[in-house]
Design a protein around this motif. Sequence first.
Motif, PDB file in Angstrom:
ATOM      1  N   VAL A 175       6.402 -17.459  49.333  1.00 19.65           N
ATOM      2  CA  VAL A 175       7.361 -16.653  48.565  1.00 19.65           C
ATOM      3  C   VAL A 175       8.764 -17.052  48.994  1.00 19.65           C
ATOM      4  O   VAL A 175       9.054 -17.114  50.199  1.00 19.65           O
ATOM      5  N   TYR A 176       9.626 -17.342  48.013  1.00 23.27           N
ATOM      6  CA  TYR A 176      11.026 -17.673  48.294  1.00 23.27           C
ATOM      7  C   TYR A 176      11.885 -16.582  47.674  1.00 23.27           C
ATOM      8  O   TYR A 176      11.783 -16.294  46.476  1.00 23.27           O
ATOM      9  N   LEU A 177      12.729 -15.973  48.501  1.00 22.38           N
ATOM     10  CA  LEU A 177      13.590 -14.874  48.062  1.00 22.38           C
ATOM     11  C   LEU A 177      15.042 -15.299  48.173  1.00 22.38           C
ATOM     12  O   LEU A 177      15.492 -15.719  49.249  1.00 22.38           O
ATOM     13  N   ARG A 178      15.765 -15.196  47.072  1.00 25.23           N
ATOM     14  CA  ARG A 178      17.183 -15.535  47.089  1.00 25.23           C
ATOM     15  C   ARG A 178      17.983 -14.451  47.816  1.00 25.23           C
ATOM     16  O   ARG A 178      17.535 -13.325  47.973  1.00 25.23           O
ATOM     17  N   ALA A 179      19.179 -14.826  48.241  1.00 23.01           N
ATOM     18  CA  ALA A 179      20.029 -13.897  48.975  1.00 23.01           C
ATOM     19  C   ALA A 179      20.204 -12.601  48.190  1.00 23.01           C
ATOM     20  O   ALA A 179      20.438 -12.615  46.982  1.00 23.01           O
ATOM     21  N   GLY A 180      20.061 -11.492  48.899  1.00 21.17           N
ATOM     22  CA  GLY A 180      20.258 -10.190  48.284  1.00 21.17           C
ATOM     23  C   GLY A 180      19.009  -9.537  47.745  1.00 21.17           C
ATOM     24  O   GLY A 180      19.021  -8.332  47.458  1.00 21.17           O
ATOM     25  N   GLU A 181      17.927 -10.284  47.592  1.00 21.66           N
ATOM     26  CA  GLU A 181      16.693  -9.687  47.089  1.00 21.66           C
ATOM     27  C   GLU A 181      16.046  -8.844  48.190  1.00 21.66           C
ATOM     28  O   GLU A 181      15.837  -9.303  49.305  1.00 21.66           O
ATOM     29  N   ARG A 182      15.702  -7.634  47.845  1.00 25.07           N
ATOM     30  CA  ARG A 182      15.137  -6.684  48.803  1.00 25.07           C
ATOM     31  C   ARG A 182      13.611  -6.765  48.754  1.00 25.07           C
ATOM     32  O   ARG A 182      13.018  -6.741  47.678  1.00 25.07           O
ATOM     33  N   TYR A 183      12.992  -6.859  49.933  1.00 21.32           N
ATOM     34  CA  TYR A 183      11.542  -7.033  49.963  1.00 21.32           C
ATOM     35  C   TYR A 183      10.932  -6.302  51.148  1.00 21.32           C
ATOM     36  O   TYR A 183      11.605  -5.995  52.143  1.00 21.32           O
ATOM     37  N   VAL A 184       9.620  -6.051  51.044  1.00 22.88           N
ATOM     38  CA  VAL A 184       8.820  -5.505  52.128  1.00 22.88           C
ATOM     39  C   VAL A 184       7.504  -6.272  52.149  1.00 22.88           C
ATOM     40  O   VAL A 184       6.890  -6.483  51.091  1.00 22.88           O
ATOM     41  N   LEU A 185       7.060  -6.710  53.315  1.00 23.85           N
ATOM     42  CA  LEU A 185       5.745  -7.316  53.477  1.00 23.85           C
ATOM     43  C   LEU A 185       4.836  -6.289  54.127  1.00 23.85           C
ATOM     44  O   LEU A 185       5.148  -5.768  55.208  1.00 23.85           O
ATOM     45  N   ARG A 186       3.698  -5.981  53.483  1.00 23.77           N
ATOM     46  CA  ARG A 186       2.794  -4.963  53.986  1.00 23.77           C
ATOM     47  C   ARG A 186       1.411  -5.535  54.249  1.00 23.77           C
ATOM     48  O   ARG A 186       0.941  -6.399  53.514  1.00 23.77           O
ATOM     49  N   ALA A 187       0.793  -5.017  55.295  1.00 27.67           N
ATOM     50  CA  ALA A 187      -0.603  -5.349  55.600  1.00 27.67           C
ATOM     51  C   ALA A 187      -1.466  -4.176  55.172  1.00 27.67           C
ATOM     52  O   ALA A 187      -1.145  -3.019  55.462  1.00 27.67           O
ATOM     53  N   GLY A 188      -2.548  -4.458  54.466  1.00 27.08           N
ATOM     54  CA  GLY A 188      -3.457  -3.407  54.057  1.00 27.08           C
ATOM     55  C   GLY A 188      -4.299  -2.926  55.230  1.00 27.08           C
ATOM     56  O   GLY A 188      -4.176  -3.406  56.362  1.00 27.08           O
ATOM     57  N   ALA A 189      -5.179  -1.987  54.925  1.00 27.18           N
ATOM     58  CA  ALA A 189      -6.013  -1.419  55.976  1.00 27.18           C
ATOM     59  C   ALA A 189      -7.147  -2.349  56.381  1.00 27.18           C
ATOM     60  O   ALA A 189      -7.818  -2.111  57.388  1.00 27.18           O
ATOM     61  N   GLY A 190      -7.353  -3.430  55.623  1.00 32.89           N
ATOM     62  CA  GLY A 190      -8.499  -4.300  55.876  1.00 32.89           C
ATOM     63  C   GLY A 190      -8.371  -5.222  57.064  1.00 32.89           C
ATOM     64  O   GLY A 190      -9.370  -5.787  57.513  1.00 32.89           O
ATOM     65  N   GLY A 191      -7.169  -5.421  57.599  1.00 32.69           N
ATOM     66  CA  GLY A 191      -7.035  -6.325  58.734  1.00 32.69           C
ATOM     67  C   GLY A 191      -5.596  -6.716  58.977  1.00 32.69           C
ATOM     68  O   GLY A 191      -4.696  -6.383  58.193  1.00 32.69           O
ATOM     69  N   PRO A 192      -5.318  -7.434  60.081  1.00 38.36           N
ATOM     70  CA  PRO A 192      -3.953  -7.852  60.408  1.00 38.36           C
ATOM     71  C   PRO A 192      -3.451  -8.958  59.485  1.00 38.36           C
ATOM     72  O   PRO A 192      -4.226  -9.605  58.793  1.00 38.36           O
ATOM     73  N   VAL A 193      -2.146  -9.159  59.510  1.00 35.79           N
ATOM     74  CA  VAL A 193      -1.486 -10.173  58.687  1.00 35.79           C
ATOM     75  C   VAL A 193      -0.591 -11.023  59.580  1.00 35.79           C
ATOM     76  O   VAL A 193       0.104 -10.494  60.458  1.00 35.79           O
ATOM     77  N   ALA A 194      -0.621 -12.336  59.377  1.00 36.40           N
ATOM     78  CA  ALA A 194       0.277 -13.257  60.080  1.00 36.40           C
ATOM     79  C   ALA A 194       1.008 -14.103  59.044  1.00 36.40           C
ATOM     80  O   ALA A 194       0.397 -14.611  58.102  1.00 36.40           O
ATOM     81  N   ALA A 195       2.309 -14.238  59.207  1.00 37.29           N
ATOM     82  CA  ALA A 195       3.120 -15.005  58.252  1.00 37.29           C
ATOM     83  C   ALA A 195       4.230 -15.726  58.994  1.00 37.29           C
ATOM     84  O   ALA A 195       4.660 -15.307  60.080  1.00 37.29           O
ATOM     85  N   VAL A 196       4.694 -16.817  58.399  1.00 33.81           N
ATOM     86  CA  VAL A 196       5.891 -17.511  58.868  1.00 33.81           C
ATOM     87  C   VAL A 196       7.062 -17.020  58.036  1.00 33.81           C
ATOM     88  O   VAL A 196       6.968 -16.952  56.806  1.00 33.81           O
ATOM     89  N   ARG A 197       8.145 -16.645  58.688  1.00 35.14           N
ATOM     90  CA  ARG A 197       9.357 -16.243  57.983  1.00 35.14           C
ATOM     91  C   ARG A 197      10.480 -17.210  58.331  1.00 35.14           C
ATOM     92  O   ARG A 197      10.703 -17.535  59.497  1.00 35.14           O
ATOM     93  N   GLY A 198      11.194 -17.683  57.321  1.00 33.13           N
ATOM     94  CA  GLY A 198      12.347 -18.539  57.539  1.00 33.13           C
ATOM     95  C   GLY A 198      13.553 -17.985  56.822  1.00 33.13           C
ATOM     96  O   GLY A 198      13.444 -17.403  55.745  1.00 33.13           O
ATOM     97  N   ARG A 199      14.725 -18.137  57.443  1.00 31.73           N
ATOM     98  CA  ARG A 199      15.975 -17.692  56.832  1.00 31.73           C
ATOM     99  C   ARG A 199      16.949 -18.866  56.813  1.00 31.73           C
ATOM    100  O   ARG A 199      17.188 -19.487  57.841  1.00 31.73           O
ATOM    101  N   VAL A 200      17.473 -19.143  55.655  1.00 28.89           N
ATOM    102  CA  VAL A 200      18.406 -20.258  55.471  1.00 28.89           C
ATOM    103  C   VAL A 200      19.776 -19.679  55.179  1.00 28.89           C
ATOM    104  O   VAL A 200      19.974 -18.986  54.181  1.00 28.89           O
ATOM    105  N   GLY A 201      20.732 -19.967  56.056  1.00 30.46           N
ATOM    106  CA  GLY A 201      22.061 -19.419  55.922  1.00 30.46           C
ATOM    107  C   GLY A 201      22.456 -18.611  57.133  1.00 30.46           C
ATOM    108  O   GLY A 201      23.544 -18.075  57.207  1.00 30.46           O
ATOM    109  N   ALA A 202      21.542 -18.513  58.111  1.00 35.16           N
ATOM    110  CA  ALA A 202      21.863 -17.797  59.341  1.00 35.16           C
ATOM    111  C   ALA A 202      23.037 -18.488  60.030  1.00 35.16           C
ATOM    112  O   ALA A 202      23.026 -19.700  60.225  1.00 35.16           O
TER     113      ALA A 202
END
Length: 227
Positions: A175-202
């Motif tokens: 998933v690529y989110l442009r600057a200003g887009e508001r988002y939430v990543l949620r894990a369901g009750a079925g198990g844990p979630v692992a993701a890579v997050r990158g920020r461009v412009g820091a």
Amino acid sequence: MILVPAAVPRTAPVFQRLIDPERRPAVRAALTVETLPPGVLVEQLPCESVESVTVVLAGRLSAGGRILSPGEALHHPPGSSHRLTAVRGAPTAVLTVRPVLSVADIPAQRGGSRALGPVRSARRIAVDTVLLAPGGQHGPYAVAAVDTFLVLLSGADARLVLDDREVPLFPGDLVYLRAGERYVLRAGAGGPVAAVRGRVGAVLGPEQDLEPMQTGQARPHSGGQSD
């Protein structure tokens, strides 16, 4: 939001442009993914004006004298070349991220003199991993000056909430989110979630030269926060 389903190839060799600035001029980075057969050596040529980051998505990678596993990243300063070797055993999928320079990123020359050294772009790349327990969430986040990308590494019941929409995510999705887009990543009750997050412009100070490094691990997040 730009969603690239099954962005991580399952076979090798494969090369794909996931986020192409020539087709999407509003994005701040170019993202490509490559799957290397076991034991293959690849030499990436230097990019003089910006840094780049190599993120391991699957398998293991030997780079910079280190062995990197999924979720780990290697930062390459501007003008540096590097060799990547897929560790024997299984194909290795790597994500390469390069910021896109704008006119504002290039310092003006004074008195007609030549620019000294490579351009130090303000569009630096920050990469970490997000680990969520079942039922946990990362966000909400919305950053006015930073583009964000997420690659789901594992988790059978992950969801991305963007405004009033809820999008199911599966391992390998990007998933690529442009600057200003508001988002939430949620894990369901079925198990844990692992993701890579990158920020461009820091924005990082010039003294913070990024050496080859392992990504950090973000702690589980709760709501009501902004990054």
